[in-house]
Design a protein around this motif. Structure first.
Motif, mmCIF file in Angstrom:
data_model
loop_
_atom_site.group_PDB
_atom_site.id
_atom_site.type_symbol
_atom_site.label_atom_id
_atom_site.label_comp_id
_atom_site.label_asym_id
_atom_site.label_seq_id
_atom_site.Cartn_x
_atom_site.Cartn_y
_atom_site.Cartn_z
ATOM 1 N N TRP A 192 67.693 123.573 87.952
ATOM 2 C CA TRP A 192 68.348 122.748 89.203
ATOM 3 C C TRP A 192 69.716 122.459 89.015
ATOM 4 O O TRP A 192 70.060 122.253 87.707
ATOM 5 N N ILE A 239 65.049 114.179 95.152
ATOM 6 C CA ILE A 239 64.907 115.850 95.573
ATOM 7 C C ILE A 239 63.533 116.342 95.583
ATOM 8 O O ILE A 239 62.635 116.010 94.835
ATOM 9 N N VAL A 240 63.065 116.909 96.775
ATOM 10 C CA VAL A 240 61.753 117.283 97.078
ATOM 11 C C VAL A 240 61.751 118.743 97.033
ATOM 12 O O VAL A 240 62.330 119.354 97.882
ATOM 13 N N CYS A 241 60.836 119.389 96.329
ATOM 14 C CA CYS A 241 60.523 120.763 96.344
ATOM 15 C C CYS A 241 59.174 121.163 96.945
ATOM 16 O O CYS A 241 58.123 120.770 96.650
ATOM 17 N N GLN A 242 59.249 121.702 97.869
ATOM 18 C CA GLN A 242 57.972 122.418 98.530
ATOM 19 C C GLN A 242 57.887 123.584 98.636
ATOM 20 O O GLN A 242 58.863 124.704 98.501
ATOM 21 N N THR A 243 56.529 124.140 98.330
ATOM 22 C CA THR A 243 56.457 125.600 98.343
ATOM 23 C C THR A 243 55.722 126.054 99.697
ATOM 24 O O THR A 243 55.033 125.411 100.309
ATOM 25 N N ALA A 244 55.935 127.296 100.103
ATOM 26 C CA ALA A 244 55.628 127.946 101.132
ATOM 27 C C ALA A 244 54.350 128.749 100.773
ATOM 28 O O ALA A 244 53.782 129.362 101.427
ATOM 29 N N VAL A 261 67.678 124.306 93.969
ATOM 30 C CA VAL A 261 66.333 124.394 93.411
ATOM 31 C C VAL A 261 66.134 126.001 93.354
ATOM 32 O O VAL A 261 66.107 126.528 94.424
ATOM 33 N N THR A 290 59.897 127.371 92.086
ATOM 34 C CA THR A 290 59.744 126.327 91.663
ATOM 35 C C THR A 290 58.668 125.445 92.325
ATOM 36 O O THR A 290 58.506 125.704 93.709
ATOM 37 N N ARG A 291 57.849 125.061 91.787
ATOM 38 C CA ARG A 291 56.489 124.410 92.288
ATOM 39 C C ARG A 291 56.787 123.173 92.854
ATOM 40 O O ARG A 291 57.896 122.355 92.578
ATOM 41 N N ASN A 292 55.712 122.890 93.572
ATOM 42 C CA ASN A 292 55.768 121.499 94.355
ATOM 43 C C ASN A 292 56.203 120.462 93.397
ATOM 44 O O ASN A 292 55.442 120.198 92.258
ATOM 45 N N GLN A 293 57.091 119.679 93.728
ATOM 46 C CA GLN A 293 57.467 118.260 92.935
ATOM 47 C C GLN A 293 58.358 117.570 93.454
ATOM 48 O O GLN A 293 59.342 118.151 94.252
ATOM 49 N N THR A 294 58.448 116.342 93.212
ATOM 50 C CA THR A 294 59.552 115.370 93.601
ATOM 51 C C THR A 294 60.132 114.789 92.460
ATOM 52 O O THR A 294 59.568 114.288 91.499
ATOM 53 N N HIS A 295 61.416 114.613 92.626
ATOM 54 C CA HIS A 295 62.212 114.392 91.239
ATOM 55 C C HIS A 295 63.228 112.842 92.153
ATOM 56 O O HIS A 295 63.775 113.058 92.826
ATOM 57 N N HIS A 305 63.778 121.175 99.560
ATOM 58 C CA HIS A 305 64.150 122.456 99.390
ATOM 59 C C HIS A 305 62.854 123.324 99.216
ATOM 60 O O HIS A 305 61.720 122.793 99.041
ATOM 61 N N ASN A 306 62.925 124.604 99.749
ATOM 62 C CA ASN A 306 61.892 125.472 99.633
ATOM 63 C C ASN A 306 62.024 126.092 98.261
ATOM 64 O O ASN A 306 62.761 126.704 97.566
ATOM 65 N N GLY A 307 60.729 125.864 97.367
ATOM 66 C CA GLY A 307 60.839 126.189 96.006
ATOM 67 C C GLY A 307 60.270 127.492 95.894
ATOM 68 O O GLY A 307 60.230 128.358 95.020
ATOM 69 N N THR A 308 59.610 128.151 97.046
ATOM 70 C CA THR A 308 59.074 129.640 96.956
ATOM 71 C C THR A 308 60.236 130.540 96.772
ATOM 72 O O THR A 308 60.454 131.340 95.796
#
Lengths: 166, 141
Positions: free
Chosen positions: A77, B8-13, A143, A147-152, A32-35
């Motif tokens: 989430w 679940i991977v959350c990436q930021t731009a 997400v 949301t900041r970079n993270q892996t669950h 997911h794009n957390g930004t």
């Protein structure tokens, strides 16, 4: 229920691949794009290759069950499950509460009386009738924005069923 | 019962320079963001000798001549290049095909030999430098 499992479909190899169970070798992965926040829907399949078994009372439960419900622009989430051949519409996802189980729908005839059908999983096979088909189910992960970079990896999908001799 | 794995991977731009130190460390240590070194022809020592972090006192005439926006634009180019090759640590470019990038990189980093590649590390240092110096130049411009 040794044989019943969850599969994803790899379009590159045209193969069904079993989702891993406990070792993270092939997890259901949702990126997911957390930004901006992002909602991702994926299609999975229930399947078994047993030639002398059928399965009833099938349920699927995301754990932990206290995933916060909310849309991408809202809080928290969320993970939602729906079943069926056709991809659920936006209205179907909106009506679905995050973290709720897919319940046992029973036989095909019993499932026909359920509403909505997408909340239920039909029996795979029956006495004297083995069913090795692939039954679609849908997973939506949300997400939220910011949301900041993270892996669950703490979320699981618990599959329960009764295994019967065909 | 069978429990199936979900990841679940959350990436930021967001640009890396907007992250806190803790988040940067998490980003760099996260296996999903591992950068594999592609260029095996250069040794670690050679790669490291190409890159020196310029201090504010070492601003070159080329830097002074560049507008802040131009530097920022080049930094964005770095980001797009690295993103498009997210698994590659080194991006090589031709100075004739990319004279803008060549000029910017060699202006930012001192090297005994002309630099014709960009590493993710260089990109981060360029961002830090731009943030430290470029914003001041932008205010003066």
């Amino acid at each position: 229920m040794a044989g019943l499992s969850i599969y994803s479909y790899n379009k590159d190899t045209n193969q069904f691949e079993e989702i891993s169970s406990g070792n993270q070798n092939n997890p259901l992965t949702s990126v997911h794009n957390g930004t901006d926040g992002q909602v991702v829907v994926q299609k999975l399949y229930l399947h078994h290759s047993e030639n002398n078994k059928w399965y009833s009372a099938i349920t699927l439960a995301p754990t932990p069950s206290n995933l916060v419900s909310g849309e991408a622009s809202d809080l928290g989430w969320s993970l939602k499950l729906l079943a069926g051949d056709a991809e659920p519409a936006t209205v179907d996802w909106s009506a679905r509460v995050a973290g709720e189980n897919l319940l046992s729908g029973g036989t095909v005839a019993e499932l026909a009386a359920r509403a909505p059908k997408s909340h239920y999983l039909v029996n795979m096979g029956a006495a004297g009738a083995v069913d090795n088909g692939y039954y679609p189910l849908w997973v939506q992960v949300t997400v939220p924005k910011g949301t900041r970079n993270q892996t669950h990896t703490g979320i699981k999908l618990d599959l329960n069923a009764v295994e019967n001799n065909a | 019962m069978k429990s199936f794995d979900v990841k679940i991977v959350c990436q930021t731009a967001a640009f890396v320079d907007e992250l806190s130190t803790e988040d940067k460390e998490r980003l760099f240590n996260d296996p999903d963001f591992t950068f594999e070194r592609e260029d095996t022809s250069r040794t670690q020592a050679q790669a490291e000798s190409d890159v020196e972090y310029l201090s504010v006192d070492d601003v070159t005439p080329e830097i002074i001549a560049m507008e802040y926006e131009e530097i920022a634009k080049e930094a964005n180019s770095f980001l797009e290049i690295i993103r498009s090759r997210s698994k590659h640590l080194v991006y090589h470019f031709d100075k004739n095909e990319r004279p803008d990038l060549y000029r910017c990189v060699n202006a930012l980093f001192e090297s005994p030999t002309p630099i014709e590649h960009v590493t993710y590390d260089m990109y981060l240092k360029a961002l830090r430098y731009i943030k430290d110096v470029g914003s001041e130049m932008g205010k003066e411009a």
